[in-house]
Each structure stands twice: as structure tokens, then as C-alpha cells.
Design a protein around this motif. Structure first.
Motif, PDB file in Angstrom:
ATOM      1  N   SER A  17      48.993   8.968-122.340  1.00 51.37           N
ATOM      2  CA  SER A  17      48.616   8.468-121.023  1.00 51.37           C
ATOM      3  C   SER A  17      48.906   6.979-120.878  1.00 51.37           C
ATOM      4  O   SER A  17      48.674   6.413-119.820  1.00 51.37           O
ATOM      5  CB  SER A  17      47.141   8.751-120.756  1.00 51.37           C
ATOM      6  OG  SER A  17      46.363   8.074-121.692  1.00 51.37           O
ATOM      7  N   SER A  18      49.404   6.336-121.932  1.00 48.65           N
ATOM      8  CA  SER A  18      49.645   4.894-121.852  1.00 48.65           C
ATOM      9  C   SER A  18      50.982   4.530-121.233  1.00 48.65           C
ATOM     10  O   SER A  18      51.234   3.381-120.914  1.00 48.65           O
ATOM     11  CB  SER A  18      49.573   4.260-123.243  1.00 48.65           C
ATOM     12  OG  SER A  18      48.288   4.373-123.755  1.00 48.65           O
ATOM     13  N   VAL A  19      51.874   5.507-121.125  1.00 51.88           N
ATOM     14  CA  VAL A  19      53.188   5.228-120.550  1.00 51.88           C
ATOM     15  C   VAL A  19      53.328   6.077-119.285  1.00 51.88           C
ATOM     16  O   VAL A  19      53.039   7.266-119.310  1.00 51.88           O
ATOM     17  CB  VAL A  19      54.314   5.584-121.544  1.00 51.88           C
ATOM     18  CG1 VAL A  19      55.636   5.052-121.032  1.00 51.88           C
ATOM     19  CG2 VAL A  19      54.024   5.017-122.916  1.00 51.88           C
ATOM     20  N   SER A  20      53.775   5.440-118.224  1.00 50.64           N
ATOM     21  CA  SER A  20      53.971   6.175-116.975  1.00 50.64           C
ATOM     22  C   SER A  20      54.999   7.274-117.196  1.00 50.64           C
ATOM     23  O   SER A  20      56.056   7.030-117.753  1.00 50.64           O
ATOM     24  CB  SER A  20      54.458   5.225-115.884  1.00 50.64           C
ATOM     25  OG  SER A  20      54.948   5.972-114.798  1.00 50.64           O
ATOM     26  N   PRO A  21      54.668   8.504-116.762  1.00 50.77           N
ATOM     27  CA  PRO A  21      55.585   9.618-117.021  1.00 50.77           C
ATOM     28  C   PRO A  21      56.953   9.442-116.362  1.00 50.77           C
ATOM     29  O   PRO A  21      57.899  10.123-116.724  1.00 50.77           O
ATOM     30  CB  PRO A  21      54.854  10.834-116.429  1.00 50.77           C
ATOM     31  CG  PRO A  21      53.777  10.283-115.574  1.00 50.77           C
ATOM     32  CD  PRO A  21      53.433   8.937-116.118  1.00 50.77           C
ATOM     33  N   MET A  46      58.648   6.541-116.291  1.00 45.12           N
ATOM     34  CA  MET A  46      59.254   5.301-116.744  1.00 45.12           C
ATOM     35  C   MET A  46      59.915   5.573-118.093  1.00 45.12           C
ATOM     36  O   MET A  46      59.314   6.210-118.946  1.00 45.12           O
ATOM     37  CB  MET A  46      58.142   4.263-116.891  1.00 45.12           C
ATOM     38  CG  MET A  46      58.605   2.843-116.982  1.00 45.12           C
ATOM     39  SD  MET A  46      57.182   1.751-117.076  1.00 45.12           S
ATOM     40  CE  MET A  46      57.205   1.019-115.470  1.00 45.12           C
ATOM     41  N   PHE A 100      59.682   0.499-120.110  1.00 42.61           N
ATOM     42  CA  PHE A 100      58.304   0.238-120.527  1.00 42.61           C
ATOM     43  C   PHE A 100      58.245  -0.948-121.496  1.00 42.61           C
ATOM     44  O   PHE A 100      57.422  -1.843-121.353  1.00 42.61           O
ATOM     45  CB  PHE A 100      57.743   1.503-121.185  1.00 42.61           C
ATOM     46  CG  PHE A 100      56.389   1.341-121.802  1.00 42.61           C
ATOM     47  CD1 PHE A 100      55.271   1.154-121.015  1.00 42.61           C
ATOM     48  CD2 PHE A 100      56.236   1.401-123.180  1.00 42.61           C
ATOM     49  CE1 PHE A 100      54.019   1.019-121.579  1.00 42.61           C
ATOM     50  CE2 PHE A 100      54.979   1.269-123.750  1.00 42.61           C
ATOM     51  CZ  PHE A 100      53.873   1.079-122.956  1.00 42.61           C
ATOM     52  N   MET A 116      46.179  -4.851-126.391  1.00 36.95           N
ATOM     53  CA  MET A 116      45.354  -3.701-126.729  1.00 36.95           C
ATOM     54  C   MET A 116      46.248  -2.486-126.949  1.00 36.95           C
ATOM     55  O   MET A 116      47.239  -2.308-126.248  1.00 36.95           O
ATOM     56  CB  MET A 116      44.384  -3.446-125.584  1.00 36.95           C
ATOM     57  CG  MET A 116      43.422  -2.319-125.857  1.00 36.95           C
ATOM     58  SD  MET A 116      41.981  -2.482-124.806  1.00 36.95           S
ATOM     59  CE  MET A 116      41.098  -1.006-125.235  1.00 36.95           C
ATOM     60  N   PHE A 140      45.912   1.610-126.954  1.00 33.56           N
ATOM     61  CA  PHE A 140      44.949   2.597-126.488  1.00 33.56           C
ATOM     62  C   PHE A 140      44.939   3.851-127.366  1.00 33.56           C
ATOM     63  O   PHE A 140      45.858   4.116-128.123  1.00 33.56           O
ATOM     64  CB  PHE A 140      45.249   2.989-125.044  1.00 33.56           C
ATOM     65  CG  PHE A 140      45.008   1.881-124.076  1.00 33.56           C
ATOM     66  CD1 PHE A 140      43.774   1.730-123.485  1.00 33.56           C
ATOM     67  CD2 PHE A 140      46.006   0.975-123.780  1.00 33.56           C
ATOM     68  CE1 PHE A 140      43.539   0.702-122.592  1.00 33.56           C
ATOM     69  CE2 PHE A 140      45.775  -0.056-122.886  1.00 33.56           C
ATOM     70  CZ  PHE A 140      44.548  -0.190-122.295  1.00 33.56           C
TER      71      PHE A 140
END
Lengths: 279, 317
Positions: B100-104, B106, B111, B93, B95
Motif C-alpha cells: 500500500s506504500s506505492v501508488s498502484p 505509478m 516512485f 519512515m 511503512f
């Protein structure tokens, strides 16, 4: 554009500089506290009746108490035990509290509700009252006082970690992580924990100062360190009778406590800015 | 249609949310459709019509109230955690919001490495090579691997997310409004890039979007949704000529093209959406439909075949 970049860089540089300065101050503080006996000009427990209640002078920087002990040496030596105790306690408690909080926040459910209500109950206890109760059961002493404070202070970390986890859990990248095939454990460790840790570290750094203050107040009440141990709370307590005639006996330990709390709070603050990768 | 060609088969899918005080909100109302191998099915509808819920149901993020979802013959609706993980190897998927899809905390490199590690696909070194290759496909260079998400722009980050989605070579991609969080200037770029990757790889795609103009250009079929119901499913090529449902026609008429005839008026649809809470079993479009009759307010029209592969839910058809 270039201007904006420079401005941002210099902001980052400022934050870094502040962090390095505060870290250096804290390191100096800790070294002084841990190796106090090497720096102290006098033996902190050796009485010298001839020098009773001397005001501050070149010989005795912070004056002497009624038994003629050097206040400066006693203050220096008093930091060591309470710092070590507070540090060990906070380290232990922050790891424990954070783990409990993260598990509660992530999985929720009945266990979460039960634990959090328990936390609410613990938070309702004033820590001094709780420490008195523990001292009553286990006896007065530094270790027991630290245990009493530890039994209460994990709740702060648990609450913080729980609310952070509960909000991070709803963010898009956690959902994304499931599409990356990450297991629940991996999500907690690799996606949520790195976003929780900075706040926890800040809180822990600030709590060290606060715990030392709490220990001193318990010693003041006679629940932690006992005389003749050089300890700030004990010293303040001993100085009560001489408040008018020998105010240095009270002022300097009080000042030491004040500086301790300020140093650790500022250090915590600078860590917060330093770990904020966006700034 | 050959059964083996079907990647995704959704039948009578319904999702009901409680809306408080015993009322209910039917976000998705008995929807059925299929996605074939290599096909791109676009789902169109205005905000609040249940498109995103549909995406979340299909990918197993949310549990369906009733109905079935078969992905490569396996049941998504009743899959457990472990089964879902296995399924997501083949169903990815993308988004809406790349930020907001990647951890800030990381890096992009970590990733992108995640799927390779978690699914144990290949060793780290080979994964690195594959990631570089993927990045060059989305026209990013390896410099960004060391960066954190806030150091990239929205468009770049969405390209990273697209690269990640393709990294597992899935059979189905679910895209939930992948361009709507981006600046208009890069939307087209990202979309075209995605389209070329998708057609090049032959991966089937469920493309959710609210922009009919955007989507009709590159999808194979279009499914139009209105308040949780499917109103029309039609080949994209025939959309402009053969659409029959008043809502689809209304959407087409309200579209503005650069090449539009300036003398032809743009017509906006009149009327308000019905409240989706406790909605009656009727044609949900009846409050805005210029042709609405009494029957439309009382009964729900079923999806009927107009021609082969062209379905519409309207009493006038």
C-alpha cells in the motif's frame, strides 16, 4: 507456473481485443454520426409527398414518414448534433465535476459538506422536470436542454470523484507521498488523480449514450430539438399517430437509440477492463 | 550523554484518542526516550500497545496530545505543514505494508524519483544514477524501474521502499514493523539487508517491532512498551541477562529459538490485557504480573534507573 502465466496473458489479450473491437465500433459510430450528410442517400428534410408513408424497401431502407422523407437518412443525420452536444457537455461536465469532487474529498470540511448537500438537492430533481423548468425560463431548444442536463449531470462525477478521493486519501501511498516531500497539489495530481481517472473515463463514456437518450426524450416532449430537424426524439414523437399504419417510423429511431446506449455502455465497460492494469 | 549526539528527544509524549461516549483511549502514555546518532533503538510490544501510534507521532503524521518531540533540536509536535516537509528531508519512515506504500498506477522508477524532484536535490539524470546505485544496494536491478508495484513481490517492494527511505540520506529512520507484512521466508533477508544499510550509513533508527528475538540481535537498545507505557529500556546485549521487568522477562521466556534447550519449558504469559479504554493510573501490567501487589493496582510505577542506561518501571526494582 507457465500455464498460469499463459492463462493470464490470454485474459489480458482478450480484454485488449475486446477494447479494440469496441473502440473500432465506437469510432465507426462517431464517423457515421458526424459525416452523416455524406452517407445519407436522401436529404433528411426534403419532403416528397408522393412517397408518403412507404414501408421499408430497397429504395428506402427504413421506409419514409408522412411527408415522404427517408427515415434512414433522417436517423443518420439525427445522430450528429445530439452526439456532438452530448460529447462536449460530458467532457466539460466530467472535468468540472471531477475537480470539484476531488477537492471536496481531499480537503473535506465545511465547504465539502455544503457542496455535497447542494449535490443532494440537485440529485433529488428528476432531470426531465428540471429541463422543463429550464426550458420554461430560457425557452425550448437543444442548447438549453443540454445546459439543463449538464447542470444536473456534473453531480454524478462529483460524487464519484469525491468518494474515490476520500478513500484513496487514507491509503498508505498518500502518507508515503508526504515523506517524499510531495505538496498537496502534487499529491492530488500525481497520486490521487491517476487512480480516479479510469473510473471517471468509464463513467463519461457510458454517460454519452445516456445523455443522447435524455436529449431524445426531451425532444420527444418538444423541449429540445424542434421539427423539422431530424432528431430521434422528434421522429418518435411524430410517429405516434402512425404507430399502427407505419410502425417503421417509430421502430427505427427507437432502435437507433437502443444501439447508441448499448454501444457506449459496452465501450465504457471495455475501457474499464482495459485500464485495469492488474488484469 | 552529549546533547549534540541526540537526534531525537521525546519527553512525556501522550496521545489520547476519544473512544466514544466521553471515554478516552490513551494510546501513548507519557513516554520519554532519546535516540542518538547512528543508534538503533528498537521498540517492542504486543499489538495494540501504541507502538505504531508512537511512530506516527514522532514523524508528525499524527499530532500529540501533550509532551514534546525534538528532532535535531526542532519541535515536531507543533510543526506546520511546511516545517514538517523540511524535517522529513532528514526523517524518513518505512511503512508496514509495502504494497500500500506505492501508488498502484505509478511505476517504481517514478516512485523512486519523487523525493529527488520534490526536494530539488539534483537533476533527473544524476537522480537516475543514484537510484540505480541504491537499487543495486538492495539487490534489485534496473528492470524493476519500468514495472508497476503489482508486478513485484512483497519482499522486492519492501526493498524498493527501503531504497527510497535511504535515498534522501536522512538522519533518522522510523521503521514501523517493516517485515510483518512479508512472508517469513523473506523477512530475515529484508531485515539483514536493512541492517547492513543502516549500520553502513550511520543513520539513526527507531525500529518498531513486535518480535523481541528478531530485534535484539541487531538493535543497540530496546524499549519495551506495554499498553502505552514504557516498562523497560535496556541495552540489547544485556537484555537476556539483566532484564528486570516482569513483562520483559515474560517476553523472553516465551521466545522460541532453534537453539533453545528443549528441556526448558516455554512459558506463555497468563491473563488478559486490560482494556485500554479509560485505563486507571496504575501499572498496566498488574493484571498479568505474577508478582503483582496491591500497590501495583493503585499506583503507577515511575521509570527508574537500574544501572546506567538501563531503566525500568516496576516497584520491585
Amino acid at each position: 507456473m507457465k500455464d498460469g502465466k499463459n492463462k493470464r496473458l490470454s485474459k489480458r489479450a482478450k480484454i485488449n481485443r475486446r477494447f479494440y473491437i469496441m473502440a473500432a465500433v465506437t469510432v465507426i459510430y462517431v464517423v457515421l454520426a458526424l459525416f452523416a450528410d455524406r452517407f445519407a442517400p436522401y436529404d433528411p428534410v426534403e419532403a416528397d409527398p408522393a412517397m408518403s408513408l412507404c414501408p421499408p424497401s430497397a429504395e428506402h431502407l427504413f421506409g419514409t414518414d408522412k411527408l415522404g422523407r427517408d427515415v434512414f437518412s433522417r436517423i443518420l443525420c439525427g445522430a450528429g448534433t445530439s452526439f456532438t452536444m452530448s460529447f462536449i457537455m460530458i467532457t466539460f461536465v466530467s472535468v468540472l465535476g471531477t475537480s470539484i469532487g476531488m477537492l471536496c474529498g481531499y480537503f473535506g470540511g465545511t465547504v465539502d459538506t455544503v457542496i455535497m448537500r447542494f449535490v443532494d438537492i440537485l440529485l433529488a430533481f428528476p432531470d426531465t422536470v428540471f429541463a422543463i423548468a429550464v426550458a420554461g425560463m430560457l425557452g425550448a431548444g437543444v442548447i438549453n436542454a443540454v445546459i439543463a442536463l449538464g447542470l444536473l449531470s456534473w453531480t454524478g462525477f462529483a460524487r464519484m470523484a469525491r468518494s474515490l478521493t476520500a478513500s484513496i486519501r487514507e491509503r498508505g501511498f498518500v502518507e508515503q507521498a508526504r515523506f517524499n516531500g510531495a505538496s498537496e497539489v502534487r499529491i492530488l495530481a500525481k497520486y490521487i488523480l491517476p487512480n480516479v481517472i479510469p473510473q471517471i473515463v468509464v463513467m463519461a463514456a457510458m454517460r454519452v449514450g445516456g445523455t443522447m437518450l435524455a436529449l431524445a426524450s426531451l425532444s420527444y416532449l418538444g423541449l429540445a430539438s424542434q421539427p423539422p430537424t431530424p432528431e430521434w426524439g422528434v421522429m418518435v414523437s411524430e410517429s405516434r399517430a402512425y404507430m399502427q399504419t407505419a410502425p417503421w417510423m417509430m421502430i427505427f429511431p427507437g432502435l437507433a437509440l437502443f444501439i447508441t446506449v448499448v454501444v457506449f455502455n459496452l465501450f465504457g465497460d471495455s475501457i474499464r477492463d482495459y485500464l485495469d492494469i492488474k488484469k | 550523554m552529549n546533547k549534540n549526539d541526540m537526534i531525537l528527544e521525546v519527553r512525556d509524549l501522550t496521545k489520547v484518542f476519544p473512544a466514544g461516549k466521553g471515554r478516552t483511549l490513551k494510546a501513548v502514555d507519557s513516554i520519554s526516550f532519546t535516540v542518538n546518532k547512528g543508534e538503533c533503538l528498537a521498540v517492542i510490544g504486543e499489538s495494540g500497545c501504541g507502538k505504531s501510534t508512537l511512530a506516527r507521532l514522532v514523524t508528525g503524521v499524527e499530532k500529540a496530545t501533550s509532551g514534546s518531540i525534538l528532532f535535531m533540536g526542532e519541535d515536531v509536535a507543533n510543526a506546520g505543514r511546511r516545517e514538517l516537509k523540511a524535517m522529513r528531508r532528514n526523517m524518513q519512515m518505512i511503512f508496514q505494508s509495502p504494497v500500500s506504500s506505492v501508488s498502484p498506477r505509478m511505476t517504481i522508477g517514478t516512485f523512486l524519483l519523487e523525493p529527488y524532484i520534490n526536494y530539488g536535490i539534483c537533476c533527473r539524470q544524476e537522480a537516475q544514477e543514484r537510484i540505480s546505485e541504491l537499487l543495486s544496494k538492495v539487490r534489485l536491478n534496473d528492470d524493476c524501474l519500468r514495472k508497476y508495484p503489482h508486478q513485484l513481490s512483497g519482499g522486492e517492494l519492501q526493498r524498493v521502499c527501503i531504497a527510497r527511505a535511504f535515498s534522501l540520506d536522512p538522519r533518522l529512520l522510523v521503521c514501523d514493523e517493516i517485515t510483518s507484512a512479508l512472508d517469513v521466508s523473506v523477512q530475515d533477508d529484508v531485515l539483514r539487508l536493512f541492517h547492513s544499510l543502516q549500520t553502513g550509513s550511520g543513520i539513526a533508527c527507531l525500529f518498531i517491532c513486535h518480535d523481541l528475538a528478531l530485534v535484539s540481535s541487531f538493535s543497540d537498545r530496546v524499549m519495551v512498551m506495554y499498553l502505552g507505557q514504557t516498562v523497560e529500556i535496556i541495552d540489547s546485549k544485556r537484555l537476556g541477562r539483566d532484564a528486570v521487568h516482569p513483562y520483559t522477562i515474560g517476553l523472553l521466556r516465551s521466545m522460541l529459538f532453534v537453539s533453545s534447550d528443549r528441556n526448558k519449558p516455554l512459558t506463555a504469559m497468563k491473563g488478559e490485557l486490560q482494556s485500554p479504554v479509560d485505563i486507571p493510573e496504575n501499572c498496566h501490567f498488574c493484571t498479568r504480573c505474577p508478582y503483582a501487589e496491591k500497590r501495583c493496582f493503585l499506583e503507577r510505577p515511575q521509570l527508574r534507573e537500574v544501572e546506567t542506561g538501563h531503566l525500568a518501571a516496576c516497584f520491585r526494582v
